[in-house]
Design a protein around this motif. Structure first.
Motif, PDB file in Angstrom:
ATOM      1  N   THR A  87      10.320 -12.877  -1.784  1.00 34.49           N
ATOM      2  CA  THR A  87       9.621 -12.035  -0.818  1.00 34.49           C
ATOM      3  C   THR A  87       8.273 -11.640  -1.404  1.00 34.49           C
ATOM      4  O   THR A  87       8.191 -11.222  -2.559  1.00 34.49           O
ATOM      5  CB  THR A  87      10.437 -10.770  -0.521  1.00 34.49           C
ATOM      6  OG1 THR A  87      10.675 -10.085  -1.750  1.00 34.49           O
ATOM      7  CG2 THR A  87      11.768 -11.117   0.120  1.00 34.49           C
ATOM      8  N   SER A  88       7.228 -11.797  -0.605  1.00 31.01           N
ATOM      9  CA  SER A  88       5.888 -11.532  -1.129  1.00 31.01           C
ATOM     10  C   SER A  88       4.880 -11.426   0.000  1.00 31.01           C
ATOM     11  O   SER A  88       4.857 -12.280   0.889  1.00 31.01           O
ATOM     12  CB  SER A  88       5.482 -12.690  -2.053  1.00 31.01           C
ATOM     13  OG  SER A  88       4.097 -12.689  -2.266  1.00 31.01           O
ATOM     14  N   GLY A 113      11.052  -8.927  -4.730  1.00 30.40           N
ATOM     15  CA  GLY A 113      10.038  -8.353  -5.618  1.00 30.40           C
ATOM     16  C   GLY A 113      10.103  -6.839  -5.593  1.00 30.40           C
ATOM     17  O   GLY A 113      10.668  -6.230  -4.676  1.00 30.40           O
ATOM     18  N   PHE A 115       7.787  -3.244  -7.578  1.00 30.76           N
ATOM     19  CA  PHE A 115       6.611  -2.806  -8.343  1.00 30.76           C
ATOM     20  C   PHE A 115       5.377  -3.587  -7.872  1.00 30.76           C
ATOM     21  O   PHE A 115       5.184  -3.737  -6.674  1.00 30.76           O
ATOM     22  CB  PHE A 115       6.850  -2.950  -9.857  1.00 30.76           C
ATOM     23  CG  PHE A 115       8.206  -2.420 -10.275  1.00 30.76           C
ATOM     24  CD1 PHE A 115       8.562  -1.098 -10.033  1.00 30.76           C
ATOM     25  CD2 PHE A 115       9.146  -3.257 -10.861  1.00 30.76           C
ATOM     26  CE1 PHE A 115       9.817  -0.619 -10.408  1.00 30.76           C
ATOM     27  CE2 PHE A 115      10.392  -2.782 -11.248  1.00 30.76           C
ATOM     28  CZ  PHE A 115      10.728  -1.457 -11.018  1.00 30.76           C
ATOM     29  N   GLU A 116       4.588  -4.129  -8.830  1.00 30.48           N
ATOM     30  CA  GLU A 116       3.398  -4.898  -8.421  1.00 30.48           C
ATOM     31  C   GLU A 116       3.752  -6.331  -8.049  1.00 30.48           C
ATOM     32  O   GLU A 116       2.915  -7.065  -7.524  1.00 30.48           O
ATOM     33  CB  GLU A 116       2.345  -4.887  -9.524  1.00 30.48           C
ATOM     34  CG  GLU A 116       1.702  -3.524  -9.767  1.00 30.48           C
ATOM     35  CD  GLU A 116       1.207  -2.882  -8.478  1.00 30.48           C
ATOM     36  OE1 GLU A 116       0.546  -3.555  -7.679  1.00 30.48           O
ATOM     37  OE2 GLU A 116       1.502  -1.681  -8.290  1.00 30.48           O
ATOM     38  N   ILE A 133       6.922 -11.299   5.496  1.00 30.85           N
ATOM     39  CA  ILE A 133       7.387 -10.997   6.856  1.00 30.85           C
ATOM     40  C   ILE A 133       6.279 -10.347   7.683  1.00 30.85           C
ATOM     41  O   ILE A 133       6.526  -9.917   8.813  1.00 30.85           O
ATOM     42  CB  ILE A 133       8.671 -10.136   6.874  1.00 30.85           C
ATOM     43  CG1 ILE A 133       8.441  -8.759   6.264  1.00 30.85           C
ATOM     44  CG2 ILE A 133       9.812 -10.855   6.184  1.00 30.85           C
ATOM     45  CD1 ILE A 133       9.489  -7.739   6.731  1.00 30.85           C
ATOM     46  N   GLY A 134       5.058 -10.287   7.164  1.00 33.10           N
ATOM     47  CA  GLY A 134       3.963  -9.758   7.977  1.00 33.10           C
ATOM     48  C   GLY A 134       2.859  -9.200   7.109  1.00 33.10           C
ATOM     49  O   GLY A 134       3.051  -8.953   5.914  1.00 33.10           O
ATOM     50  N   TYR A 136       1.472  -6.525   6.028  1.00 32.15           N
ATOM     51  CA  TYR A 136       1.545  -5.126   5.631  1.00 32.15           C
ATOM     52  C   TYR A 136       2.322  -5.122   4.331  1.00 32.15           C
ATOM     53  O   TYR A 136       2.959  -6.122   4.000  1.00 32.15           O
ATOM     54  CB  TYR A 136       2.253  -4.271   6.697  1.00 32.15           C
ATOM     55  CG  TYR A 136       3.414  -4.994   7.322  1.00 32.15           C
ATOM     56  CD1 TYR A 136       3.274  -5.669   8.532  1.00 32.15           C
ATOM     57  CD2 TYR A 136       4.657  -5.051   6.660  1.00 32.15           C
ATOM     58  CE1 TYR A 136       4.335  -6.372   9.075  1.00 32.15           C
ATOM     59  CE2 TYR A 136       5.717  -5.748   7.209  1.00 32.15           C
ATOM     60  CZ  TYR A 136       5.544  -6.406   8.417  1.00 32.15           C
ATOM     61  OH  TYR A 136       6.591  -7.112   8.944  1.00 32.15           O
ATOM     62  N   LEU A 138       5.248  -3.640   1.903  1.00 34.84           N
ATOM     63  CA  LEU A 138       6.487  -2.868   1.750  1.00 34.84           C
ATOM     64  C   LEU A 138       6.577  -2.399   0.308  1.00 34.84           C
ATOM     65  O   LEU A 138       5.881  -2.906  -0.568  1.00 34.84           O
ATOM     66  CB  LEU A 138       7.693  -3.753   2.068  1.00 34.84           C
ATOM     67  CG  LEU A 138       7.704  -4.442   3.434  1.00 34.84           C
ATOM     68  CD1 LEU A 138       8.769  -5.528   3.477  1.00 34.84           C
ATOM     69  CD2 LEU A 138       7.933  -3.413   4.525  1.00 34.84           C
ATOM     70  N   GLY A 140       9.235  -2.837  -1.467  1.00 35.79           N
ATOM     71  CA  GLY A 140      10.068  -3.796  -2.181  1.00 35.79           C
ATOM     72  C   GLY A 140      10.515  -4.892  -1.248  1.00 35.79           C
ATOM     73  O   GLY A 140      10.391  -4.780  -0.026  1.00 35.79           O
TER      74      GLY A 140
HETATM   75  N1  SAH Z   1       0.969  -5.708  -5.428  1.00 34.21           N
HETATM   76  C1  SAH Z   1       1.463  -6.489  -4.370  1.00 34.21           C
HETATM   77  C2  SAH Z   1       2.398  -5.688  -3.445  1.00 34.21           C
HETATM   78  C3  SAH Z   1       3.692  -5.357  -4.093  1.00 34.21           C
HETATM   79  S1  SAH Z   1       4.815  -4.628  -2.967  1.00 34.21           S
HETATM   80  C4  SAH Z   1       0.308  -7.018  -3.540  1.00 34.21           C
HETATM   81  O1  SAH Z   1      -0.693  -6.348  -3.444  1.00 34.21           O
HETATM   82  O2  SAH Z   1       0.440  -8.101  -2.963  1.00 34.21           O
HETATM   83  C5  SAH Z   1       6.341  -4.824  -3.825  1.00 34.21           C
HETATM   84  C6  SAH Z   1       7.202  -5.956  -3.382  1.00 34.21           C
HETATM   85  O3  SAH Z   1       7.578  -5.754  -2.019  1.00 34.21           O
HETATM   86  C7  SAH Z   1       6.596  -7.340  -3.412  1.00 34.21           C
HETATM   87  O4  SAH Z   1       6.705  -7.917  -4.675  1.00 34.21           O
HETATM   88  C8  SAH Z   1       7.416  -8.087  -2.366  1.00 34.21           C
HETATM   89  O5  SAH Z   1       8.608  -8.580  -2.916  1.00 34.21           O
HETATM   90  C9  SAH Z   1       7.774  -6.997  -1.377  1.00 34.21           C
HETATM   91  N2  SAH Z   1       6.922  -7.042  -0.187  1.00 34.21           N
HETATM   92  C10 SAH Z   1       5.922  -6.187   0.120  1.00 34.21           C
HETATM   93  N3  SAH Z   1       5.340  -6.506   1.286  1.00 34.21           N
HETATM   94  C11 SAH Z   1       5.981  -7.598   1.753  1.00 34.21           C
HETATM   95  C12 SAH Z   1       5.830  -8.417   2.914  1.00 34.21           C
HETATM   96  N4  SAH Z   1       4.901  -8.162   3.829  1.00 34.21           N
HETATM   97  N5  SAH Z   1       6.659  -9.460   3.063  1.00 34.21           N
HETATM   98  C13 SAH Z   1       7.608  -9.736   2.129  1.00 34.21           C
HETATM   99  N6  SAH Z   1       7.787  -9.006   1.005  1.00 34.21           N
HETATM  100  C14 SAH Z   1       6.991  -7.948   0.813  1.00 34.21           C
END
Ligand code: SAH
Length: 247
Positions: A87-88, A113, A115-116, A133-134, A136, A138, A140
């Motif tokens: 997930t990212s 995922g 943290f960062e 998934i979009g 924005y 999350l 985690g």
């Molecule tokens: N520092 C990252 C954000 C981390 S958010 C950046 O700026 O891209 C923490 C975790 O939440 C991510 O590692 C991911 O696994 C999950 N996550 C956050 N937003 C997501 C999204 N839109 N879709 C899927 N996973 C997400």
């Protein structure tokens, strides 16, 4: 059986909403399965740590490659045919087409995922497919994993019956779905469109198609552009172009 394995530091978040309703019933009936594995079980130190500070400095923490790789190797050894997803927010946006592919396969392995994010080397070393998934952020990946699994599970044979067969749903045809109505016939001065109670199946189908096209054109110019190109290639007539006065 279609099986989802989730690697997370919050295994207690699973099955969560997937334990209720149709997905929960289907799981109880053995139509699919889900297991959440605690990433901390693969840490080697006394504190069970899974993260460390980012190389190069900056805020937050990063999930360690070595701990994550051990977890992935234990949950999904090399012969496991399931796609390994991460997930990212950087990933390829999840689509209904990808959901259909995943539902048709043996299942998924999802790394959540936190943290960062995760050390880049485990993404490369374990061939993880990043999925978003979009647009924005999350806190985690757990909610993203639940969303992805839910979208897949409802398509599995026997889970939803005919409803999710897909033919008429949003996105299945590249269009948003047409509006629905049910009794009462009159609600606060608003009638059910007369064509829907006409009993004329041909007119109903034509009305639904036109409404699906109208909604898609108004709300999702991106989907609409793809759709009209596809229909033009297939020489299928669609709604006339939007007039300036349509708002
Ligand atoms: N520092 C990252 C954000 C981390 S958010 C950046 O700026 O891209 C923490 C975790 O939440 C991510 O590692 C991911 O696994 C999950 N996550 C956050 N937003 C997501 C999204 N839109 N879709 C899927 N996973 C997400």
């Amino acid at each position: 059986m279609w099986r989802a394995d989730v690697i997370t530091i919050f295994p207690e978040m699973f099955p969560g909403p997937l334990g209720a309703s149709l997905a929960g019933k289907a799981r109880a009936n053995g139509l699919w399965d889900l297991a959440a594995t605690d990433l901390r079980d693969f840490a080697t130190d006394r504190h069970r740590s899974v993260d460390d500070t980012p190389a190069g400095g900056g805020p937050g923490m990063v999930l360690r490659a070595d701990v994550l790789a051990r977890a992935i190797d234990a949950i999904a050894p090399e012969h496991d045919a399931r796609p390994r997803l991460l997930t990212s927010p950087r990933g390829k946006p999840l689509t209904q087409a990808r959901v259909q592919e995943l539902a048709a396969g043996p299942g998924v392995v999802i790394v959540c995922g936190r943290f960062e994010g995760v050390d880049e080397r485990v993404i490369a070393g374990r061939n993880l497919e990043e999925v978003s998934i979009g647009d924005y952020v999350l806190s985690g990946g757990e909610l993203a994993a639940l969303v992805l699994i839910d979208a897949c599970v409802r398509l599995l044979p026997g889970v939803m019956g005919k409803q999710a067969s897909g033919a008429e749903e949003s996105f299945s045809d590249g269009l948003l779905e047409y509006p629905h109505y049910t009794r009462p016939q009159l609600f606060e001065g608003r009638d059910i469109p007369s064509v829907l109670v006409s009993g004329d199946h041909g007119r109903v189908a034509a009305w639904r198609r036109a409404e699906a096209e109208r909604l898609t054109r108004e709300r999702r110019p991106d989907l609409w552009a793809t759709y009209i190109t596809r229909m033009a290639d297939a020489q299928v007539p669609v709604l006339p172009p939007k007039k300036a006065t349509d708002g």
